[in-house]
Design an enzyme around this catalytic site. Structure first.
Site, PDB file in Angstrom:
ATOM      1  CG  ASP A 139      -1.657   1.287   1.460  1.00  0.00           C
ATOM      2  OD1 ASP A 139      -1.621   2.155   0.559  1.00  0.00           O
ATOM      3  OD2 ASP A 139      -2.290   1.441   2.520  1.00  0.00           O
ATOM      4  CE  LYS A 161      -1.665   6.975  -3.544  1.00  0.00           C
ATOM      5  NZ  LYS A 161      -2.222   6.116  -2.489  1.00  0.00           N
ATOM      6  CD  GLU A 177      -4.996   3.691  -2.580  1.00  0.00           C
ATOM      7  OE1 GLU A 177      -5.871   4.456  -2.138  1.00  0.00           O
ATOM      8  OE2 GLU A 177      -3.861   4.072  -2.897  1.00  0.00           O
ATOM      9  CG  ASP A 224      -9.231   5.376   1.778  1.00  0.00           C
ATOM     10  OD1 ASP A 224      -8.796   5.965   2.792  1.00  0.00           O
ATOM     11  OD2 ASP A 224      -8.485   4.804   0.954  1.00  0.00           O
TER      12      ASP A 224
HETATM   13 MG    MG Z   1      -4.612   4.974   2.109  1.00  0.00          MG
END
Ligand code: MG
Ligand code: ADP
Length: 634
Positions: free
Chosen positions: A11, A74, A180, A203
């Site tokens: 991850d 990211k 994800e 999330d």
């Molecule tokens: Mg995350």
């Protein structure tokens, strides 16, 4: 050779990254030497060009050397410089520039002339995770070469390719780029849901909020809608709480960089603590020269600060639900409505799962329950679910990990008793040791609160005919049928010691049983006796296994048919009704007579299943009508 080495699941998060593997049937996350599973996604480049720092040591450099301490990279992955909004780079703390080819790149400044690409930064994080995995698994450096890496569902091709390149720079072959939310759904075990089931994945991480709606088709999750805010997450809560504290404690204004960092770190610590306790003390010793500050924050006070931020996720959820066709009414005012529960307007969502560290906040859970009109599934650690799912996907890709050295063999099969008194073999007879294997089990009955693991040895189909080596009881939180996820792992070391590990993956509770000698050292005569018996009884044993399996199926089927008839029997033709009744009677009669060949019961189940096809269709239709009716009425 490399086939026996695991593929790692990663991850690669905005604020934290994790790595896991499947080890003998178990997905596990790997910790660093200090026991930490979360690696801060931060890389610090040293001015002298020596190896960059990653993780916690890098994060500690942020206050003093912001321009060469790269976090949240990211956000820049695979982006063109000119498509970045000023907002995207405003609070990164380092300088983002255009590379010669127009991509976003980092200029570390301070006499360092080179540009650093986001892929390079990510590759440092990936390398740190790979090194950690090799260390944790006691493998030689460089042995792990394959990985599954997760990305947000909304990542475009450019962003996915950049992630893949980062993996390659770290010496990894990226076997799959996984979404994800899909990874999270795997970790929650939702691939076992029925076809066409829909899952909402909420999330809320450190810097981003994503809502994804998935649908299970042919056993694979498809992303059918996503929405979110790439500038909303736990960091905002830290900053909001810091502002409030600054005022409340009357801190000096302005704060210098070190003070600002200290205050933010304290705010974050307080925020995280308030997820479990009702009030915390924030103290800033020697914050301003000799002056110290300290105050109390209650959960209520924090919730008042956090609520406006968390409320912002509501509109995104509704938009995604609307796009997925899961809103029964399209009411334009819906998006602004704050206090009205909208539960009755949402249809067709079978499960809501929580992902991201910020969903540990009780207020977030409460607001999610309000938005979706149902309690979210919280059975996994929200900040570990994505990594766990990546590990599971990696495990699926490489088959079960099994490391075997040629030393000795198990003379008899080892296994456990499962529902209905059956023997479930985990390590078959004649397996070379050391050996390790495992399997996941679930609860067969609703509200079951524990599982008895009976460790058995022998070749017979029914548990009672084998030898019991030991037993363990594992408790887990009660839930609906099929909700528990209990891993049972058998490992036999080179000395023939069998260790049985039972783990409730939701609570990470372990029970361990060690059995010396008997797994491998069995008297030859007794082994022969057992094998001879199993051959003698092969036919009867097999019949009993088939019968038991069929009986379990009948016991599930009959009450379900009763219920369905009560609910929708009126819509059937007399012929259909008669066919169902006679098929059910046939099953009941066969059940009463265990002496008959088991195949007959199996076939009777099948006929009953076939006879109720129309009934099942009517039930589904009615459920849909009801759901729509409820939605319109609200
Ligand atoms: Mg995350
Ligand atoms: P990302 O996916 O963005 O890398 P994570 O899922 O790791 O992020 O979430 C990180 C965020 O979760 C941080 O803002 C952190 O403060 C927050 N967080 C972690 N644990 C808790 C907790 N117990 N209570 C509240 N927030 C938490």
């Amino acid at each position: 050779m490399s086939d026996s080495l695991p593929i790692i699941g990663i991850d690669l998060g905005t604020t934290h990254s994790l790595v896991g593997v499947v080890d003998a049937g178990f997905p596990i996350l790997l910790a660093d030497s200090g026991g930490d599973r979360l690696l801060p996604s931060v890389v610090h480049y040293q001015p002298d060009g020596s190896a960059p720092l990653t993780g916690q040591p890098a994060a500690r450099m942020r206050a003093r050397h912001p321009s060469r301490t790269i976090g949240s990279v990211k956000r820049l992955m695979g982006r063109r410089f000119d498509e970045l909004a000023p907002d995207d780079t405003a609070d990164l703390g380092y300088r983002v520039v255009a590379s010669p080819s127009g991509r976003a790149a980092i200029d570390p400044g301070a006499g360092d002339n080179r540009q650093i690409s986001p892929e390079e930064v990510s590759s440092e994080i990936l390398r740190a995770l790979k090194d950690r995995a090799e260390e944790a698994l006691e493998l030689a450096p460089g042995s792990l070469t394959r990985a599954v890496i997760t990305v947000p569902a909304y990542f475009n091709d450019g962003q996915r390719n950049a992630t893949k390149r980062a993996g390659e720079l770290a010496g990894l072959t990226v076997e799959r780029i996984l979404n994800e939310p899909t990874a999270a759904a795997l970790a929650y075990g939702l691939d076992k849901l029925d076809e066409r089931s829909r899952v909402a994945v909420y999330d809320l991480g450190g810097g981003t909020f994503d809502l994804s709606i998935l649908e299970l088709r042919d056993g694979v999750f498809q992303v059918i809608a996503t929405d979110g805010d790439t500038r909303l997450g736990g960091d905002d809560l830290d900053a909001a709480l810091a502002d409030w504290l600054r005022e409340k404690m009357d801190l000096p204004d302005p704060l210098d960089a070190i003070q600002q960092t200290t205050l933010l770190a304290e705010s974050r610590r307080a925020k995280e603590a308030l997820s479990t306790v009702a009030s915390v003390t924030v103290s800033l010793p020697f914050f301003d020269g000799p002056r110290s500050y300290s105050t109390e924050v209650s959960r209520e006070e924090f919730e008042a600060i956090a609520r406006p931020w968390i409320d912002r996720t509501r509109a995104h959820c509704l938009r995604a639900l609307g796009a997925a066709g899961c809103l029964a009414v399209s009411d334009p005012t819906l998006f602004d409505r704050r206090s009205n529960p909208v539960s009755s307007e949402i249809t067709g969502i079978d499960r809501v799962i929580l992902v991201g560290g910020s969903t540990r906040i009780p207020l977030v859970r409460q607001i999610v329950a309000e938005i979706f009109g149902r309690e979210p599934d919280v059975s996994q650690h929200p900040d570990e679910a994505v990594a766990l799912g990546a590990a599971i996907q990696a495990g699926i890709l490489c088959g079960r990990v099994r490391q075997v050295l040629l030393l000795d063999v198990t003379p008899l099969s080892l296994g456990i008793e499962t529902f209905g008194g059956l023997m479930n073999v985990i390590i078959p007879r004649n397996t070379t040791i050391p050996a390790k294997a495992g399997e996941m089990f679930t609860n067969a009955i609703a509200d079951q609160a524990s599982m008895l693991v009976r460790v058995l040895q022998g070749e017979r189909e029914m548990a009672r005919d084998n030898w019991e080596l030991g037993r363990i009881t594992l408790d887990f939180p009660p839930g609906p049928k099929g909700s528990a996820r209990v891993g049972v792992q058998f490992s036999i070391d080179a000395d023939g010691i069998l260790t049985v590990l039972a783990r409730d993956t939701a609570t990470q509770t372990d029970r361990v049983l060690e059995i010396r000698d008997s797994a491998v050292d069995v008297d030859d005569a007794r082994v022969e006796e057992m094998i001879a018996e199993s051959v003698d009884h092969a036919f009867a044993d097999m019949n009993e296994r088939v019968w038991t399996e069929a009986r379990l199926k009948s016991e599930e089927l009959l009450p379900a048919v009763e219920l369905a008839l009560a609910q929708a029997g009126d819509a059937l033709t007399p012929e259909e009704m008669a066919a169902i009744k006679s098929a059910a009677t046939a099953v009941r009669e066969l059940l009463a007579d265990p002496g008959l060949p088991a195949q007959r019961l199996r076939m009777a189940n099948q006929s009953l299943d076939d006879a109720t096809e129309t009934l099942a269709a009517i039930l589904v239709e009615r459920a849909l009508e009801r759901a729509l009716g409820a939605g319109l009425g609200a």
